[in-house]
Scaffold this motif. Sequence first.
Motif, PDB file in Angstrom:
ATOM      1  N   UNK A 164     -79.346 -23.422  37.768  1.00 42.82           N
ATOM      2  CA  UNK A 164     -80.107 -22.991  36.602  1.00 42.82           C
ATOM      3  C   UNK A 164     -79.220 -23.141  35.375  1.00 42.82           C
ATOM      4  N   UNK A 165     -79.781 -23.667  34.294  1.00 41.40           N
ATOM      5  CA  UNK A 165     -79.012 -23.848  33.067  1.00 41.40           C
ATOM      6  C   UNK A 165     -78.800 -22.498  32.388  1.00 41.40           C
ATOM      7  N   UNK A 166     -77.746 -22.423  31.581  1.00 43.95           N
ATOM      8  CA  UNK A 166     -77.489 -21.199  30.830  1.00 43.95           C
ATOM      9  C   UNK A 166     -77.019 -21.528  29.421  1.00 43.95           C
ATOM     10  N   UNK A 167     -77.129 -20.560  28.556  1.00 45.02           N
ATOM     11  CA  UNK A 167     -76.754 -20.727  27.162  1.00 45.02           C
ATOM     12  C   UNK A 167     -75.272 -21.071  27.034  1.00 45.02           C
ATOM     13  N   UNK A 168     -74.942 -21.967  26.114  1.00 45.77           N
ATOM     14  CA  UNK A 168     -73.555 -22.407  25.962  1.00 45.77           C
ATOM     15  C   UNK A 168     -72.614 -21.275  25.579  1.00 45.77           C
ATOM     16  N   UNK A 169     -73.077 -20.353  24.734  1.00 52.60           N
ATOM     17  CA  UNK A 169     -72.219 -19.223  24.359  1.00 52.60           C
ATOM     18  C   UNK A 169     -71.904 -18.356  25.572  1.00 52.60           C
ATOM     19  N   UNK A 170     -72.902 -18.121  26.397  1.00 49.70           N
ATOM     20  CA  UNK A 170     -72.683 -17.351  27.618  1.00 49.70           C
ATOM     21  C   UNK A 170     -71.743 -18.096  28.552  1.00 49.70           C
ATOM     22  N   UNK A 171     -71.933 -19.393  28.657  1.00 47.31           N
ATOM     23  CA  UNK A 171     -71.082 -20.221  29.505  1.00 47.31           C
ATOM     24  C   UNK A 171     -69.629 -20.157  29.039  1.00 47.31           C
ATOM     25  N   UNK A 172     -69.424 -20.255  27.733  1.00 42.93           N
ATOM     26  CA  UNK A 172     -68.070 -20.205  27.178  1.00 42.93           C
ATOM     27  C   UNK A 172     -67.418 -18.847  27.446  1.00 42.93           C
ATOM     28  N   UNK A 173     -68.192 -17.788  27.309  1.00 42.32           N
ATOM     29  CA  UNK A 173     -67.668 -16.441  27.578  1.00 42.32           C
ATOM     30  C   UNK A 173     -67.254 -16.290  29.029  1.00 42.32           C
ATOM     31  N   UNK A 174     -68.076 -16.797  29.934  1.00 46.41           N
ATOM     32  CA  UNK A 174     -67.767 -16.713  31.364  1.00 46.41           C
ATOM     33  C   UNK A 174     -66.452 -17.437  31.670  1.00 46.41           C
ATOM     34  N   UNK A 175     -66.263 -18.603  31.066  1.00 49.06           N
ATOM     35  CA  UNK A 175     -65.036 -19.368  31.315  1.00 49.06           C
ATOM     36  C   UNK A 175     -63.806 -18.672  30.724  1.00 49.06           C
ATOM     37  N   UNK A 176     -63.955 -18.081  29.549  1.00 49.85           N
ATOM     38  CA  UNK A 176     -62.824 -17.370  28.947  1.00 49.85           C
ATOM     39  C   UNK A 176     -62.440 -16.158  29.782  1.00 49.85           C
ATOM     40  N   UNK A 177     -63.431 -15.430  30.250  1.00 53.44           N
ATOM     41  CA  UNK A 177     -63.159 -14.262  31.080  1.00 53.44           C
ATOM     42  C   UNK A 177     -62.564 -14.657  32.430  1.00 53.44           C
ATOM     43  N   UNK A 178     -62.884 -15.853  32.866  1.00 53.11           N
ATOM     44  CA  UNK A 178     -62.350 -16.351  34.133  1.00 53.11           C
ATOM     45  C   UNK A 178     -61.045 -17.093  33.981  1.00 53.11           C
ATOM     46  N   UNK A 179     -60.467 -17.043  32.770  1.00 53.70           N
ATOM     47  CA  UNK A 179     -59.188 -17.709  32.493  1.00 53.70           C
ATOM     48  C   UNK A 179     -59.260 -19.185  32.877  1.00 53.70           C
ATOM     49  N   UNK A 180     -60.323 -19.824  32.454  1.00 56.31           N
ATOM     50  CA  UNK A 180     -60.592 -21.219  32.794  1.00 56.31           C
ATOM     51  C   UNK A 180     -60.009 -22.167  31.752  1.00 56.31           C
ATOM     52  N   UNK A 181     -59.694 -23.360  32.190  1.00 51.69           N
ATOM     53  CA  UNK A 181     -59.190 -24.395  31.289  1.00 51.69           C
ATOM     54  C   UNK A 181     -60.323 -25.186  30.644  1.00 51.69           C
ATOM     55  N   UNK A 182     -61.557 -24.950  31.071  1.00 54.26           N
ATOM     56  CA  UNK A 182     -62.705 -25.731  30.613  1.00 54.26           C
ATOM     57  C   UNK A 182     -63.143 -25.263  29.229  1.00 54.26           C
ATOM     58  N   UNK A 183     -63.296 -26.222  28.314  1.00 53.29           N
ATOM     59  CA  UNK A 183     -63.836 -25.921  26.988  1.00 53.29           C
ATOM     60  C   UNK A 183     -65.288 -26.382  26.937  1.00 53.29           C
TER      61      UNK A 183
END
Length: 249
Positions: A164-183
């Motif tokens: 399921x697709x999700x909003x880019x802002x939500x996606x970015x927040x999830x990656x930051x909280x997960x200490x991800x390298x993905x921008x």
Amino acid sequence: MYRLLYFAVVTIAMVIAQPKQSKDDSTDPVPYAPFQASFRSVPGLIHVCSGSILSGRWILTAAHCVQGRTVTTTKIVVGSYTINPQGVEYDPAEFHINPNFDPLFYEHDIALVRTATDIVLNDDVRVITLPSSVAPAGELVVLTGWRSDIAEETPNDMHMARKVTLDNDECETIHKEGDSHVEIHVTNVCARPRMTGCYCIIDAGAPLATEELELVGVFSISAGCGRGLPAAYTRVQSYRSWIATVTGL
């Protein structure tokens, strides 16, 4: 109507086949995804990336899939749902990497490949429809491909994963909280598993399609399926003008 009917037929075939499945039935077989192409390295015909057939001469994939490659070291296989090729091989003639591609941050990670000869279209080899609008958050989509970062070897059979697709802002927040390298860029679309236990696919260039078989995204980058973070796909709708300029489609 035809695309909806075709998707229903494929779905029924998936249920009939019944290979290994998780308890929530989120891992499914793919008898074939006729719009999917496999990029193979030469020699050896080793699968390195996937792509989507747009027409009899054009395939869409990720830019990093063809960066540094040449037409003489690449083969394209279509009409095969297994890593062991059962389809037809074609030679690429040209690679068109988006001129804004940033290989460091995977921005504008999209490329077009023109085949040296016409791809023969039939029941097992078909084109996929380009999107008519931007996919909204919450849309059900399907990813097909081979490579997985939780499997010891690349599976021979193609797999699919419902997402399921999700909003880019939500996606970015999830990656930051997960200490991800993905921008996450404005030209990305994110998607996460619809259910737990969804099959892990990290097949670069692979098509992310709606249930009506419109091409939403091209698999670009992942922080790892095992971490539960949504993958980032290049949003195809953002590049319709570029695709039209290069291909005329």
